[in-house]
Write an enzyme that holds these catalytic residues in place. Structure first.
Site, mmCIF file in Angstrom:
data_model
loop_
_atom_site.group_PDB
_atom_site.id
_atom_site.type_symbol
_atom_site.label_atom_id
_atom_site.label_comp_id
_atom_site.label_asym_id
_atom_site.label_seq_id
_atom_site.Cartn_x
_atom_site.Cartn_y
_atom_site.Cartn_z
ATOM 1 N N HIS A 1 -46.007 -29.329 -19.301
ATOM 2 C CA HIS A 1 -46.925 -30.390 -19.753
ATOM 3 C C HIS A 1 -47.240 -31.371 -18.629
ATOM 4 C CE1 HIS A 1 -45.798 -29.664 -24.252
ATOM 5 N NE2 HIS A 1 -46.656 -28.786 -23.780
ATOM 6 N N ASN B 1 -29.686 -26.824 -30.494
ATOM 7 C CA ASN B 1 -30.351 -27.996 -31.050
ATOM 8 C C ASN B 1 -29.438 -28.645 -32.083
ATOM 9 O OD1 ASN B 1 -32.270 -29.715 -32.431
ATOM 10 N ND2 ASN B 1 -33.910 -28.455 -31.560
ATOM 11 N N CYS C 1 -60.636 -43.818 -9.775
ATOM 12 C CA CYS C 1 -60.837 -42.818 -8.711
ATOM 13 C C CYS C 1 -61.836 -43.352 -7.680
ATOM 14 C CB CYS C 1 -61.380 -41.527 -9.350
ATOM 15 S SG CYS C 1 -61.721 -40.220 -8.158
ATOM 16 N N CYS D 1 -64.205 -35.791 -11.173
ATOM 17 C CA CYS D 1 -64.371 -35.038 -9.903
ATOM 18 C C CYS D 1 -63.153 -34.184 -9.586
ATOM 19 C CB CYS D 1 -64.647 -36.016 -8.757
ATOM 20 S SG CYS D 1 -63.184 -36.966 -8.265
HETATM 21 N N1 APR Z 1 -29.117 -32.467 -28.511
HETATM 22 C C1 APR Z 1 -29.834 -31.370 -28.878
HETATM 23 N N2 APR Z 1 -31.040 -31.436 -29.495
HETATM 24 C C2 APR Z 1 -31.526 -32.673 -29.738
HETATM 25 C C3 APR Z 1 -30.839 -33.858 -29.368
HETATM 26 C C4 APR Z 1 -29.581 -33.716 -28.739
HETATM 27 N N3 APR Z 1 -28.854 -34.772 -28.362
HETATM 28 N N4 APR Z 1 -31.595 -34.935 -29.765
HETATM 29 C C5 APR Z 1 -32.709 -34.430 -30.342
HETATM 30 N N5 APR Z 1 -32.669 -33.080 -30.333
HETATM 31 C C6 APR Z 1 -33.678 -32.149 -30.833
HETATM 32 C C7 APR Z 1 -34.305 -32.545 -32.155
HETATM 33 O O1 APR Z 1 -33.552 -32.022 -33.247
HETATM 34 C C8 APR Z 1 -35.689 -31.860 -32.054
HETATM 35 O O2 APR Z 1 -35.628 -30.531 -32.583
HETATM 36 O O3 APR Z 1 -34.729 -32.142 -29.896
HETATM 37 C C9 APR Z 1 -35.950 -31.782 -30.552
HETATM 38 C C10 APR Z 1 -37.048 -32.713 -30.090
HETATM 39 O O4 APR Z 1 -38.254 -32.278 -30.680
HETATM 40 P P1 APR Z 1 -39.577 -33.138 -30.444
HETATM 41 O O5 APR Z 1 -39.282 -34.566 -30.654
HETATM 42 O O6 APR Z 1 -40.661 -32.473 -31.242
HETATM 43 O O7 APR Z 1 -39.878 -32.973 -28.891
HETATM 44 P P2 APR Z 1 -40.506 -31.723 -28.162
HETATM 45 O O8 APR Z 1 -40.126 -30.456 -28.851
HETATM 46 O O9 APR Z 1 -40.183 -31.838 -26.725
HETATM 47 O O10 APR Z 1 -42.093 -31.982 -28.352
HETATM 48 C C11 APR Z 1 -42.974 -31.071 -27.705
HETATM 49 O O11 APR Z 1 -44.805 -32.535 -28.288
HETATM 50 O O12 APR Z 1 -45.662 -34.650 -28.465
HETATM 51 C C12 APR Z 1 -45.652 -33.521 -27.689
HETATM 52 O O13 APR Z 1 -46.100 -33.365 -25.397
HETATM 53 C C13 APR Z 1 -45.115 -33.787 -26.308
HETATM 54 O O14 APR Z 1 -43.814 -32.319 -24.892
HETATM 55 C C14 APR Z 1 -43.892 -32.883 -26.197
HETATM 56 C C15 APR Z 1 -44.180 -31.819 -27.239
#
Ligand code: APR
Length: 250
Positions: free
Chosen positions: A120, A215, A150, A131
């Protein structure tokens, strides 16, 4: 049926000649950075429909830059946690080929990981949508410009991907190439709700890889029945245990 058997999962990683990881914001929560979709995540404080879309940037670049400056301030104080360091160690020991990260906080790189694909984008550059010129952050410091401009006179955008924006071609190709080649695909700290990043583990699965979801709670990939293993727990705890067990077996 997904297994929660840690010993079988670690055995897979030990034997694998080609393991890659997809990481998300969950890996940086224990570095003090909020993720996006947990109850106290970024999208609980900022209305996603007003801050996450490319259209929002065109509508009101200043509102977006004010939001981005908040993010940048939190990122600059954040340090890699033992989970980031463990992933870098796994790469060094030959148990991990590359990390494809959805994060823009630079913590994998700060932890010493060498192969990091920023799916990302990143916070180190700014890009002109008119540009195409790209600036290093030092050249257009967002804390010195209300809206960095820019040379061509148009507003610059932070060089990370907004919803409604495509992933850079070379990043897509490299990531899907690795997903097709890998034997084990780790899905770590991501809800896997956002495409095309969440397609990567599915492409890996189709090419014969085994999927291990790490997770606090099952990601979309596990909920939809694709994961072979789901290791429930904190990123820092699982990864540091994994490195100890892999070191022991070397
Ligand atoms: N250890 C393991 N997992 C964790 C922890 C932890 N300490 N804390 C949170 N999580 C898990 C949550 O359970 C969740 O499933 O991390 C995950 C985070 O998910 P999101 O908040 O949806 O983040 P992400 O998956 O990175 O989002 C993807 O969405 O908004 C866009 O561009 C943004 O890159 C991002 C994309």
């Amino acid at each position: 049926m997904v297994s929660e058997n840690y010993n079988e999962a670690i055995e897979l990683i030990r034997k694998s000649k080609y393991t890659i990881a997809l990481t998300g914001a969950g890996v940086s929560v224990e570095s003090g950075l909020p993720d996006f979709r947990s109850p106290d995540g970024i999208w609980s404080k900022y209305d996603i429909s007003k801050y996450a879309y490319l259209a929002n940037f065109y509508e009101d670049p200043k509102r977006i830059w004010d939001f981005v400056r908040e993010l940048y301030s939190s990122y600059s104080d954040a340090k890699p946690n033992i989970g980031h360091i463990s992933l870098a160690k796994m790469e060094e020991m030959g148990f991990l080929k590359c990390i494809i990260t959805q994060n823009i906080d630079n913590l994998h790189q700060k932890a010493g990981s060498r192969c990091v694909i920023e799916f990302h984008g990143n916070i180190t550059h700014l890009r002109c949508l008119k540009c195409g010129k790209v600036y290093k952050r030092e050249e257009r410091d967002p804390f010195k410009w209300e809206v960095p401009i820019c040379d061509c006179g148009n507003p610059l955008k932070p060089d990370f991907i907004f919803f409604g924006e495509g992933i850079f071609e070379d990043v897509l190709n490299r990531s899907f190439e690795m997903a097709k080649k890998c034997e084990v695909f780790l899905i770590i700290g991501t809800s896997a709700e956002v495409q095309p990043a969440s397609m990567l583990p599915l492409v890996a699965k189709e090419s014969g890889a085994r999927l291990i979801d790490i997770n606090l709670k099952p990601s979309r990939i596990t909920l939809d029945g694709y994961s072979d293993y789901f290791l429930r727990g904190k990123f820092t705890e699982i990864m540091s245990k994994m490195v100890k067990d892999l070191e022991g077996e070397k």
